[in-house]
Motif scaffolding. Structure first.
Motif, PDB file in Angstrom:
ATOM      1  N   GLY A   1       0.830  -1.188   0.000  1.00  0.00           N
ATOM      2  CA  GLY A   1       0.000   0.000   0.000  1.00  0.00           C
ATOM      3  C   GLY A   1       0.869   1.245   0.000  1.00  0.00           C
ATOM      4  N   ARG A   2       0.515   2.182   0.842  1.00  0.00           N
ATOM      5  CA  ARG A   2       1.306   3.411   0.944  1.00  0.00           C
ATOM      6  C   ARG A   2       2.729   3.067   1.377  1.00  0.00           C
ATOM      7  N   THR A   3       3.686   3.612   0.710  1.00  0.00           N
ATOM      8  CA  THR A   3       5.076   3.331   1.051  1.00  0.00           C
ATOM      9  C   THR A   3       5.701   4.528   1.753  1.00  0.00           C
ATOM     10  N   PHE A   4       6.749   4.257   2.491  1.00  0.00           N
ATOM     11  CA  PHE A   4       7.477   5.276   3.205  1.00  0.00           C
ATOM     12  C   PHE A   4       8.930   5.221   2.776  1.00  0.00           C
ATOM     13  N   ASN A   5       9.601   6.336   2.913  1.00  0.00           N
ATOM     14  CA  ASN A   5      11.014   6.358   2.576  1.00  0.00           C
ATOM     15  C   ASN A   5      11.824   5.494   3.531  1.00  0.00           C
ATOM     16  N   SER A   6      11.439   5.500   4.777  1.00  0.00           N
ATOM     17  CA  SER A   6      12.138   4.687   5.768  1.00  0.00           C
ATOM     18  C   SER A   6      11.217   4.504   6.963  1.00  0.00           C
ATOM     19  N   TYR A   7      11.389   3.429   7.675  1.00  0.00           N
ATOM     20  CA  TYR A   7      10.534   3.181   8.820  1.00  0.00           C
ATOM     21  C   TYR A   7      11.128   2.096   9.696  1.00  0.00           C
ATOM     22  N   ALA A   8      10.829   2.163  10.951  1.00  0.00           N
ATOM     23  CA  ALA A   8      11.189   1.102  11.879  1.00  0.00           C
ATOM     24  C   ALA A   8      10.097   0.037  11.840  1.00  0.00           C
ATOM     25  N   MET A   9      10.479  -1.185  12.157  1.00  0.00           N
ATOM     26  CA  MET A   9       9.523  -2.280  12.180  1.00  0.00           C
ATOM     27  C   MET A   9       9.697  -3.062  13.469  1.00  0.00           C
ATOM     28  N   GLY A  10       8.586  -3.566  13.958  1.00  0.00           N
ATOM     29  CA  GLY A  10       8.650  -4.306  15.205  1.00  0.00           C
ATOM     30  C   GLY A  10       7.732  -5.508  15.205  1.00  0.00           C
ATOM     31  N   TRP A  11       8.034  -6.400  16.123  1.00  0.00           N
ATOM     32  CA  TRP A  11       7.175  -7.553  16.400  1.00  0.00           C
ATOM     33  C   TRP A  11       6.718  -7.470  17.854  1.00  0.00           C
TER      34      TRP A  11
ATOM     35  N   GLU B   1       2.858  -7.203  24.248  1.00  0.00           N
ATOM     36  CA  GLU B   1       4.215  -6.968  24.714  1.00  0.00           C
ATOM     37  C   GLU B   1       5.210  -6.960  23.560  1.00  0.00           C
ATOM     38  N   PHE B   2       6.271  -6.230  23.792  1.00  0.00           N
ATOM     39  CA  PHE B   2       7.336  -6.090  22.811  1.00  0.00           C
ATOM     40  C   PHE B   2       8.109  -7.390  22.683  1.00  0.00           C
ATOM     41  N   VAL B   3       8.481  -7.742  21.456  1.00  0.00           N
ATOM     42  CA  VAL B   3       9.306  -8.915  21.203  1.00  0.00           C
ATOM     43  C   VAL B   3      10.644  -8.499  20.601  1.00  0.00           C
ATOM     44  N   ALA B   4      10.583  -7.796  19.471  1.00  0.00           N
ATOM     45  CA  ALA B   4      11.810  -7.400  18.782  1.00  0.00           C
ATOM     46  C   ALA B   4      11.499  -6.244  17.844  1.00  0.00           C
ATOM     47  N   ALA B   5      12.526  -5.469  17.525  1.00  0.00           N
ATOM     48  CA  ALA B   5      12.361  -4.355  16.600  1.00  0.00           C
ATOM     49  C   ALA B   5      13.651  -4.147  15.837  1.00  0.00           C
TER      50      ALA B   5
ATOM     51  N   THR C   1      19.097  -3.594  15.926  1.00  0.00           N
ATOM     52  CA  THR C   1      18.056  -4.474  16.450  1.00  0.00           C
ATOM     53  C   THR C   1      17.878  -4.332  17.957  1.00  0.00           C
ATOM     54  N   TYR C   2      16.686  -4.666  18.402  1.00  0.00           N
ATOM     55  CA  TYR C   2      16.312  -4.594  19.808  1.00  0.00           C
ATOM     56  C   TYR C   2      15.520  -5.855  20.140  1.00  0.00           C
ATOM     57  N   TYR C   3      15.725  -6.383  21.349  1.00  0.00           N
ATOM     58  CA  TYR C   3      15.029  -7.596  21.742  1.00  0.00           C
ATOM     59  C   TYR C   3      14.539  -7.496  23.183  1.00  0.00           C
ATOM     60  N   ALA C   4      13.403  -8.120  23.421  1.00  0.00           N
ATOM     61  CA  ALA C   4      12.973  -8.309  24.799  1.00  0.00           C
ATOM     62  C   ALA C   4      13.902  -9.321  25.465  1.00  0.00           C
ATOM     63  N   ASP C   5      14.123  -9.161  26.747  1.00  0.00           N
ATOM     64  CA  ASP C   5      15.018 -10.083  27.450  1.00  0.00           C
ATOM     65  C   ASP C   5      14.550 -11.529  27.336  1.00  0.00           C
ATOM     66  N   SER C   6      13.259 -11.712  27.278  1.00  0.00           N
ATOM     67  CA  SER C   6      12.701 -13.068  27.261  1.00  0.00           C
ATOM     68  C   SER C   6      13.007 -13.829  25.975  1.00  0.00           C
TER      69      SER C   6
ATOM     70  N   ALA D   1      14.492   2.192  16.784  1.00  0.00           N
ATOM     71  CA  ALA D   1      13.171   1.579  16.727  1.00  0.00           C
ATOM     72  C   ALA D   1      12.592   1.542  18.135  1.00  0.00           C
ATOM     73  N   GLY D   2      11.318   1.770  18.243  1.00  0.00           N
ATOM     74  CA  GLY D   2      10.665   1.796  19.541  1.00  0.00           C
ATOM     75  C   GLY D   2      10.372   0.412  20.064  1.00  0.00           C
ATOM     76  N   THR D   3      10.111   0.340  21.366  1.00  0.00           N
ATOM     77  CA  THR D   3       9.797  -0.928  22.002  1.00  0.00           C
ATOM     78  C   THR D   3       8.425  -0.909  22.671  1.00  0.00           C
ATOM     79  N   ARG D   4       7.671   0.144  22.450  1.00  0.00           N
ATOM     80  CA  ARG D   4       6.334   0.247  23.014  1.00  0.00           C
ATOM     81  C   ARG D   4       5.286   0.255  21.912  1.00  0.00           C
ATOM     82  N   PRO D   5       4.172  -0.440  22.124  1.00  0.00           N
ATOM     83  CA  PRO D   5       3.150  -0.481  21.075  1.00  0.00           C
ATOM     84  C   PRO D   5       2.683   0.912  20.638  1.00  0.00           C
ATOM     85  N   MET D   6       2.640   1.854  21.565  1.00  0.00           N
ATOM     86  CA  MET D   6       2.136   3.189  21.239  1.00  0.00           C
ATOM     87  C   MET D   6       3.033   3.914  20.252  1.00  0.00           C
TER      88      MET D   6
END
Length: 126
Positions: free
Chosen positions: A26-36, A46-50, A58-63, A106-111
């Motif tokens: 769909g709509r594309t962006f020049n750049s963006y962070a992505m998360g799981w 809850e945050f898993v990875a981004a 990269t960023y990861y939840a401790d779990s 990349a953020g680690t919060r859903p908001m």
């Protein structure tokens, strides 16, 4: 309009592996962070990875650190989550998300994420 479609979920025995994929269209962006993120019944999302756009930081939840690996293919507008050594507590619906406001981190919060997929179920059995 942005569409995110996750795939790759399923039923796996403890100790096994799964690879989740998320395609952005769909709509594309020049750049963006992505998360799981993931959400089990009766719990908050809850945050898993981004992964950031620049340098794929990269960023990861401790779990999940040491067991999961997030990666992206910018040419395909896709993000992946390789999940190894799965445990029962990994059972959840997994969601991918896009944050077009960040490039270096990349953020680690859903908001912090603006666009979300519908989720894919991952069930780990004993």
């Amino acid at each position: 309009q942005v569409q995110l479609v996750e795939s790759g979920g399923g039923l796996v025995q403890a100790g096994g592996s799964l690879r989740l994929s998320c395609a952005v269209s769909g709509r594309t962006f020049n750049s963006y962070a992505m998360g799981w993120f993931r959400q089990a019944p009766g719990t908050e999302r809850e945050f898993v990875a981004a992964i950031a756009w620049r340098y794929s930081r990269t960023y990861y939840a401790d779990s999940v650190k040491g067991r999961f690996t997030i990666s992206r293919d910018n040419a395909k507008n896709a993000v992946y989550l390789q999940m190894n050594s799965l445990i029962l507590d990994d059972t959840a619906v997994y969601y991918c998300a896009v944050d077009p406001s960040r490039t270096r981190v990349a953020g680690t919060r859903p908001m912090e994420y603006s666009y979300w997929g519908q989720g894919t179920q991952v069930t780990v059995s004993s």
